[in-house]
Write a protein that holds these residues in place. Structure first.
Motif, PDB file in Angstrom:
ATOM      1  N   ASN A 130       0.758  -1.046   0.183  1.00  0.00           N
ATOM      2  CA  ASN A 130      -0.002  -0.100   0.129  1.00  0.00           C
ATOM      3  C   ASN A 130       0.762   1.181   0.030  1.00  0.00           C
ATOM      4  OD1 ASN A 130       0.749   0.488   2.821  1.00  0.00           O
ATOM      5  ND2 ASN A 130      -0.813  -1.132   3.408  1.00  0.00           N
ATOM      6  N   LEU A 131       0.348   2.491  -0.245  1.00  0.00           N
ATOM      7  CA  LEU A 131       0.928   3.805  -0.369  1.00  0.00           C
ATOM      8  C   LEU A 131       1.551   4.037   0.963  1.00  0.00           C
ATOM      9  CD1 LEU A 131      -1.165   5.915  -2.608  1.00  0.00           C
ATOM     10  CD2 LEU A 131       0.843   5.065  -3.103  1.00  0.00           C
ATOM     11  N   ILE A 132       1.240   3.844   2.171  1.00  0.00           N
ATOM     12  CA  ILE A 132       1.885   4.035   3.345  1.00  0.00           C
ATOM     13  C   ILE A 132       3.070   3.398   3.577  1.00  0.00           C
ATOM     14  CG2 ILE A 132       1.056   2.440   4.944  1.00  0.00           C
ATOM     15  CD1 ILE A 132       0.286   4.872   6.935  1.00  0.00           C
ATOM     16  N   GLU A 133       3.291   2.179   3.078  1.00  0.00           N
ATOM     17  CA  GLU A 133       4.564   1.530   3.016  1.00  0.00           C
ATOM     18  C   GLU A 133       5.589   1.891   1.992  1.00  0.00           C
ATOM     19  OE1 GLU A 133       5.434  -0.612   5.562  1.00  0.00           O
ATOM     20  OE2 GLU A 133       3.296  -0.200   6.226  1.00  0.00           O
ATOM     21  N   THR A 134       5.052   2.051   1.107  1.00  0.00           N
ATOM     22  CA  THR A 134       5.957   2.626  -0.467  1.00  0.00           C
ATOM     23  C   THR A 134       6.478   3.944  -0.134  1.00  0.00           C
ATOM     24  OG1 THR A 134       4.230   3.451  -1.833  1.00  0.00           O
ATOM     25  CG2 THR A 134       4.713   1.138  -2.093  1.00  0.00           C
ATOM     26  N   LEU A 135       5.561   4.732   0.259  1.00  0.00           N
ATOM     27  CA  LEU A 135       6.087   6.184   0.479  1.00  0.00           C
ATOM     28  C   LEU A 135       7.184   6.437   1.709  1.00  0.00           C
ATOM     29  CD1 LEU A 135       2.806   8.218   0.043  1.00  0.00           C
ATOM     30  CD2 LEU A 135       4.760   8.150  -1.553  1.00  0.00           C
ATOM     31  N   ARG A 195      -3.621   3.472   2.588  1.00  0.00           N
ATOM     32  CA  ARG A 195      -3.854   2.236   3.308  1.00  0.00           C
ATOM     33  C   ARG A 195      -4.479   1.347   2.315  1.00  0.00           C
ATOM     34  NH1 ARG A 195      -1.627   1.814   8.250  1.00  0.00           N
ATOM     35  NH2 ARG A 195      -1.545   3.711   9.453  1.00  0.00           N
ATOM     36  N   ALA A 196      -5.000   1.768   1.166  1.00  0.00           N
ATOM     37  CA  ALA A 196      -5.732   0.603   0.423  1.00  0.00           C
ATOM     38  C   ALA A 196      -4.406  -0.015  -0.630  1.00  0.00           C
ATOM     39  CB  ALA A 196      -6.498   1.663  -0.905  1.00  0.00           C
ATOM     40  N   PRO A 197      -5.034  -1.496  -0.755  1.00  0.00           N
ATOM     41  CA  PRO A 197      -4.121  -2.384  -1.547  1.00  0.00           C
ATOM     42  C   PRO A 197      -3.618  -1.441  -2.884  1.00  0.00           C
ATOM     43  CG  PRO A 197      -5.942  -3.666  -0.586  1.00  0.00           C
ATOM     44  CD  PRO A 197      -6.248  -2.060  -0.312  1.00  0.00           C
ATOM     45  N   LEU A 198      -2.735  -1.986  -3.408  1.00  0.00           N
ATOM     46  CA  LEU A 198      -2.009  -1.245  -4.440  1.00  0.00           C
ATOM     47  C   LEU A 198      -2.546  -2.479  -5.352  1.00  0.00           C
ATOM     48  CD1 LEU A 198       1.309   0.231  -3.700  1.00  0.00           C
ATOM     49  CD2 LEU A 198      -0.956   1.481  -4.028  1.00  0.00           C
ATOM     50  N   PRO A 199      -2.910  -2.054  -6.799  1.00  0.00           N
ATOM     51  CA  PRO A 199      -3.339  -3.100  -7.701  1.00  0.00           C
ATOM     52  C   PRO A 199      -2.331  -4.030  -8.260  1.00  0.00           C
ATOM     53  CG  PRO A 199      -3.644  -0.815  -8.696  1.00  0.00           C
ATOM     54  CD  PRO A 199      -3.162  -0.546  -7.312  1.00  0.00           C
ATOM     55  N   LYS A 200      -1.184  -3.550  -8.252  1.00  0.00           N
ATOM     56  CA  LYS A 200      -0.285  -4.108  -9.006  1.00  0.00           C
ATOM     57  C   LYS A 200       1.055  -4.702  -7.992  1.00  0.00           C
ATOM     58  CE  LYS A 200      -1.646  -3.816 -13.346  1.00  0.00           C
ATOM     59  NZ  LYS A 200      -1.922  -4.792 -13.963  1.00  0.00           N
ATOM     60  N   ALA A 201       0.616  -4.789  -6.705  1.00  0.00           N
ATOM     61  CA  ALA A 201       1.464  -5.394  -5.868  1.00  0.00           C
ATOM     62  C   ALA A 201       1.918  -6.658  -5.926  1.00  0.00           C
ATOM     63  CB  ALA A 201       0.690  -5.390  -3.994  1.00  0.00           C
ATOM     64  N   GLN A 202       3.271  -6.892  -5.788  1.00  0.00           N
ATOM     65  CA  GLN A 202       4.151  -8.224  -6.016  1.00  0.00           C
ATOM     66  C   GLN A 202       5.024  -8.328  -4.794  1.00  0.00           C
ATOM     67  OE1 GLN A 202       5.805  -8.436  -9.961  1.00  0.00           O
ATOM     68  NE2 GLN A 202       5.186  -6.674 -10.608  1.00  0.00           N
ATOM     69  N   PRO A 203       4.360  -9.331  -3.937  1.00  0.00           N
ATOM     70  CA  PRO A 203       4.964  -9.724  -2.800  1.00  0.00           C
ATOM     71  C   PRO A 203       6.263 -10.116  -2.978  1.00  0.00           C
ATOM     72  CG  PRO A 203       2.839 -10.636  -2.745  1.00  0.00           C
ATOM     73  CD  PRO A 203       2.989 -10.126  -4.083  1.00  0.00           C
ATOM     74  N   GLY A 204       7.196  -9.617  -2.290  1.00  0.00           N
ATOM     75  CA  GLY A 204       8.834  -9.755  -2.275  1.00  0.00           C
ATOM     76  C   GLY A 204       9.576  -9.128  -3.103  1.00  0.00           C
ATOM     77  N   LEU A 205       8.841  -8.164  -3.821  1.00  0.00           N
ATOM     78  CA  LEU A 205       9.662  -7.595  -4.956  1.00  0.00           C
ATOM     79  C   LEU A 205      10.492  -6.238  -4.272  1.00  0.00           C
ATOM     80  CD1 LEU A 205      10.582  -6.998  -7.970  1.00  0.00           C
ATOM     81  CD2 LEU A 205       8.384  -5.731  -8.437  1.00  0.00           C
ATOM     82  N   GLU A 206       9.619  -5.858  -3.387  1.00  0.00           N
ATOM     83  CA  GLU A 206      10.275  -4.737  -2.663  1.00  0.00           C
ATOM     84  C   GLU A 206      11.464  -5.151  -1.910  1.00  0.00           C
ATOM     85  OE1 GLU A 206       7.010  -6.237   0.169  1.00  0.00           O
ATOM     86  OE2 GLU A 206       7.131  -6.213  -2.139  1.00  0.00           O
ATOM     87  N   GLU A 207      11.485  -6.207  -1.556  1.00  0.00           N
ATOM     88  CA  GLU A 207      12.801  -6.652  -0.838  1.00  0.00           C
ATOM     89  C   GLU A 207      13.924  -6.784  -1.855  1.00  0.00           C
ATOM     90  OE1 GLU A 207      13.309  -7.075   2.488  1.00  0.00           O
ATOM     91  OE2 GLU A 207      11.061  -6.561   3.028  1.00  0.00           O
TER      92      GLU A 207
END
Length: 330
Positions: free
Chosen positions: A79-84, A194-206
């Motif tokens: 979500n945006l709160i994590e990515t920002l 806090r809304a889920p992002l439509p193109k979230a890919q778990p693990g990619l951020e790591e």
């Protein structure tokens, strides 16, 4: 920034003297362009497009991918709160952490990002402040794939003219924009971040964060102008031609321009040639057995007496004492 200067109709010839902007430097993702060089470009843009709205105008021409790895850190996550928050943590990927500061604040209803920049020319500071907040908004919209509108925006600088204010309202999508505020900030509603992002890919951020860490560890500063000048002056000294005219020619500028650039760095030709001569003389005294006459000739002094006077001025002792102190003690 260079693309924005080109679009403004300004020729890039005057920026060719900046070593940071050499095409080979800009093609290297590990190069760290200096803050003074970026400020020169910002100043040019504010002169071409008066008013702080230039920051938002630049953002219109900076789609996702413009800022490389940092863009994907901002737009990849749950979500945006994590990515920002991640974007704030990795500000160094695209900015100077000594000159740019970002801070996040949460109160359960809103999520705010505050931004502060250095104390430079007011018009330049205003443009950078606007650019930073506009960039955060465009990245938030790109990540969420929807037209997010901030709850409010604040700027520490003075209010712009009415036309500029309308531009900002249109860009940010809110009339809740304040000026002369204690800080620069953009505030999002908690539901939006806090809304889920439509193109979230778990693990990619790591994976991206590990890549960012490696990139920052391997990054390197570009040679600053004064360092480049001193390297050129040292080379001229080796060539037995340490004149203002020769060094200016090697740097592709006029002698008057060179003198002006040195003044901008708080120095002058006499001080710089003295510093290079001192470094070269000390190196020769401490690492060679060359006769003093040879050293005097190599560093541009007319005779040994001039060399002795210079060494005494720098070190408070004669050349033979400098040479003796450099010898290892058995």
């Amino acid at each position: 920034m260079l693309d924005s200067v080109r679009r403004s109709g300004t020729g890039l010839g005057r920026f060719a003297r900046l070593p940071d902007l050499d095409p080979e430097v800009l093609r290297d993702d590990l190069s760290r362009v200096s803050t003074p060089t970026m400020l020169v470009l910002w100043e040019q843009l504010t002169l071409t497009e008066p008013g702080p709205a230039i920051g938002a105008l630049i953002t219109h021409h900076a789609p996702i991918g413009t800022f490389g790895l940092w863009d994907y850190l901002v737009t990849t996550g749950e979500n945006l709160i994590e990515t920002l928050k991640r974007a704030v943590a990795y500000l160094e990927c695209i900015g100077d952490p000594a000159g740019e500061k970002l801070q996040t604040i949460e109160d359960g209803k809103h999520f705010t990002i505050r931004h502060a920049t250095g104390t430079w020319v007011p018009d330049v500071v205003e443009a950078i402040e606007l650019f930073a907040l506009a960039m955060l908004l465009t990245r938030a919209r790109a990540a969420s794939r929807r037209p997010i509108f901030p709850h409010g925006v604040t700027f520490a600088h003075r209010p712009p003219h009415q036309h500029r204010r309308r531009q900002l309202v249109e860009f940010f999508g809110t009339r809740n924009i304040s000026f002369d505020a204690p800080s620069n900030s953009i505030t999002f509603r908690d539901d939006d971040v806090r809304a889920p992002l439509p193109k979230a890919q778990p693990g990619l951020e790591e994976i991206l964060m590990r890549h960012a860490d490696l990139t920052l560890a391997a990054s390197k500063p570009v040679l600053q102008w004064r360092d480049r000048f001193r390297a050129t002056l040292a080379a001229a000294l080796h060539e037995d031609n340490p004149t203002l005219e020769h060094v200016a020619q090697r740097l592709a500028m006029s002698p008057r321009t060179l003198q002006r650039r040195l003044a901008e760095h708080g120095t002058n030709w006499r001080e710089e040639i003295e510093a290079v001569r001192q470094q070269r003389t000390m190196d020769l005294l401490r690492t060679t057995d060359l006769p003093l006459q040879s050293i005097a000739t190599r560093v541009g002094y007319s005779d040994v007496r001039a060399l002795r006077r210079a060494v005494h001025r720098w070190e408070g002792q004669p050349p033979h004492a400098v040479r003796q102190s450099a010898k290892p003690v058995h």
